[in-house]
Write an enzyme that holds these catalytic residues in place. Structure first.
Site, short mmCIF file in Angstrom:
data_model
loop_
_atom_site.label_atom_id
_atom_site.label_comp_id
_atom_site.label_asym_id
_atom_site.label_seq_id
_atom_site.Cartn_x
_atom_site.Cartn_y
_atom_site.Cartn_z
N SER A 194 -10.57 -1.33 3.99
CA SER A 194 -9.91 -1.63 5.62
C SER A 194 -9.79 -0.88 5.62
CB SER A 194 -8.17 -2.85 4.86
OG SER A 194 -8.37 -3.63 4.39
N ARG A 198 0.91 -1.16 -0.14
CA ARG A 198 0.14 -0.23 -0.10
C ARG A 198 1.22 1.64 0.51
NH1 ARG A 198 -3.19 -3.99 -0.17
NH2 ARG A 198 -5.52 -4.19 0.89
N GLU A 255 -4.99 2.80 6.65
CA GLU A 255 -5.10 2.63 5.25
C GLU A 255 -5.76 3.60 4.93
OE1 GLU A 255 -5.15 0.18 1.25
OE2 GLU A 255 -6.96 0.65 3.24
N1 EPU Z 1 -9.72 -12.10 10.88
C1 EPU Z 1 -9.62 -11.90 12.20
N2 EPU Z 1 -11.39 -12.36 12.54
C2 EPU Z 1 -12.41 -11.26 11.71
C3 EPU Z 1 -11.66 -10.81 10.35
C4 EPU Z 1 -10.67 -11.69 9.83
O1 EPU Z 1 -9.12 -11.96 13.69
O2 EPU Z 1 -13.28 -11.63 11.96
C5 EPU Z 1 -8.44 -12.26 10.87
C6 EPU Z 1 -8.34 -13.51 10.30
O3 EPU Z 1 -6.67 -14.66 11.53
C7 EPU Z 1 -8.41 -13.68 8.77
C8 EPU Z 1 -6.97 -12.21 8.65
O4 EPU Z 1 -7.87 -11.79 10.38
O5 EPU Z 1 -6.92 -14.62 8.58
C9 EPU Z 1 -7.27 -11.80 7.18
O6 EPU Z 1 -8.55 -11.94 7.50
P1 EPU Z 1 -8.42 -11.51 5.32
O7 EPU Z 1 -8.08 -12.64 4.44
O8 EPU Z 1 -9.64 -10.88 5.15
O9 EPU Z 1 -7.74 -10.45 4.78
P2 EPU Z 1 -6.94 -8.59 6.04
O10 EPU Z 1 -5.20 -9.06 5.75
O11 EPU Z 1 -7.59 -8.24 7.17
C10 EPU Z 1 -6.20 -7.67 3.52
C11 EPU Z 1 -6.21 -6.56 2.78
C12 EPU Z 1 -8.01 -6.20 1.86
C13 EPU Z 1 -8.00 -7.72 1.40
C14 EPU Z 1 -7.29 -8.81 1.46
C15 EPU Z 1 -7.93 -10.39 1.31
C16 EPU Z 1 -5.25 -4.58 4.01
C17 EPU Z 1 -5.14 -2.85 5.48
N3 EPU Z 1 -6.92 -5.67 3.60
O12 EPU Z 1 -6.88 -7.43 4.70
O13 EPU Z 1 -7.63 -5.18 0.98
O14 EPU Z 1 -8.93 -7.37 0.82
O15 EPU Z 1 -6.09 -9.15 3.10
O16 EPU Z 1 -6.05 -10.09 0.05
O17 EPU Z 1 -3.77 -5.12 3.46
C18 EPU Z 1 -8.86 -2.51 1.27
O18 EPU Z 1 -7.17 -2.51 1.22
O19 EPU Z 1 -9.46 -2.35 1.62
C19 EPU Z 1 -8.87 -4.31 1.13
C20 EPU Z 1 -9.89 -4.71 2.23
#
Ligand code: EPU
Length: 333
Positions: free
Chosen positions: A229, A162, A328
């Site tokens: 996010s 990012r 972000e």
């Molecule tokens: N998790 C929890 N509780 C929850 C939901 C998630 O503990 O209620 C934890 C879990 O361990 C899960 C982890 O968060 O495995 C990661 O969740 P997820 O795979 O949904 O992805 P993220 O890291 O939360 C990032 C990007 C998203 C992108 C997703 C999928 C950033 C800041 N965000 O989210 O990007 O869609 O990965 O690749 O890096 C955005 O930038 O606006 C965005 C939505």
């Protein structure tokens, strides 16, 4: 070209903050952009894309600029590696849909990400193991300082998580188009949790799978205001990670090992552990299904509500885990 004074920005930010700007300009071509008399416009100048990754913290005293450069050009659709030129005002997901429709690989994991092409190039959008940097080869800009057109290679854009060179020089470069390289040869990337084993017979099939996951986890900006996010996933040292493990009191800590001994911890997990799921502050709320997202739950949330919820989350995560979360979402002051 469209120019409006005292303009309502509510429809132009997906958080649906009810704010106005002194002046709003929307241009349809590079020529229209370069012919603007920038000196005479109310300052500061701020360029926006789809308004899907920003938080207006109040009315904006200057000029908001928006691109409607919407061409998509294919150099030769028959090549193995297809160069594509896309205007900065093209809606990102419309482009991804079109690329997948042509059977081109590379952008399918980035399906349904809100926003426009220009912002994708500033932000290095990413999802499901792919980032914009993986398919971009060049970015064409108008340099507001030197008042001339310029072009950067992907390497010169210095993309990171990012991050990009454009963030180092806020307001200097206005992106007018990007040069992408897509592949006609199958190149599915399915290692991200949830994508393993999905139908990868075509980019359109992978796109369908990605859309299904996103719809199940993330709010639809048409129905519920948000900016995706809200925080970045923190990247911390092994020593700080040991402190997180201590603070987790036996709970398994999800994490991803990076180069150089660094560890990425999901901010969603940290926020979840601090009990913020569904938490409200005025009209703002932490999204139940994905606590990394702050939503305009009531439709009437003010910038102050969002900022206060942000402050409480950062304080809580810091107190419990010793990690400082960074937004972000860009805050426009
Ligand atoms: N998790 C929890 N509780 C929850 C939901 C998630 O503990 O209620 C934890 C879990 O361990 C899960 C982890 O968060 O495995 C990661 O969740 P997820 O795979 O949904 O992805 P993220 O890291 O939360 C990032 C990007 C998203 C992108 C997703 C999928 C950033 C800041 N965000 O989210 O990007 O869609 O990965 O690749 O890096 C955005 O930038 O606006 C965005 C939505």
């Amino acid at each position: 070209m469209r120019k409006e004074l005292n303009f309502d920005l509510t429809p132009l930010n997906t958080f649906r903050m009810k704010v106005r700007c002194a002046c709003f300009i929307e241009y349809d071509s590079e020529e229209e952009l370069t012919s603007l008399d920038f000196e005479s416009l109310p300052k500061p100048l701020k360029h926006i894309g789809g308004g899907s990754n920003l938080l207006f913290t109040g009315d904006f005293p200057g000029t908001i600029l928006h691109s409607r450069i919407r061409h998509v050009k294919y150099v030769d659709l028959g090549l193995d590696e297809v160069p594509v030129i896309a205007g900065s005002g093209v809606v990102w997901d419309k482009l991804v849909e079109e690329l997948c429709g042509h059977g081109l690989w590379g952008a399918e994991n980035l399906s349904l990400i809100p926003g426009e092409v220009g912002a994708a190039a500033v932000q290095n959008i990413g999802a499901y193991g792919v980032e914009f940097k993986d398919i971009v080869t060049g970015v064409v800009c108008y340099d507001l300082k030197e008042r001339r057109k310029c072009k950067f290679t992907a390497a010169e854009c210095a993309y990171g998580y990012r991050e990009s060179m454009f963030k180092e020089f806020p307001g200097r470069y206005i992106i007018t188009s990007v040069l992408l390289r897509l592949s006609r040869k199958p190149r599915p990337r399915l290692s991200y949790k949830g994508l393993e084993g999905v139908d990868a017979s075509s980019p359109a099939a992978v796109r369908e799978a990605v859309i299904k996951i996103r719809r199940s986890k993330l709010p639809d900006p048409e129905e519920l205001g948000s900016a995706g996010s809200f925080f970045k996933n923190p990247v911390i040292s092994a020593m700080d990670f040991a402190k997180v493990i201590d603070a987790a009191q036996g709970e398994a800590v999800p994490h991803f090992l990076l180069e150089g001994g660094f560890v990425k911890v999901p901010a969603a997990w940290l926020i979840d552990q601090c009990g913020f799921k569904g938490e409200k502050e005025g009209g703002a709320q932490v999204y139940e299904k994905q606590p990394l997202v702050i939503v305009n739950g009531s439709g009437e949330a003010s910038p102050a509500d969002v900022l206060e919820l942000e402050r409480r989350i950062i304080a809580s995560v810091h107190e419990r885990f010793g990690i400082t979360l960074h937004p972000e979402v860009e805050h426009i002051i």
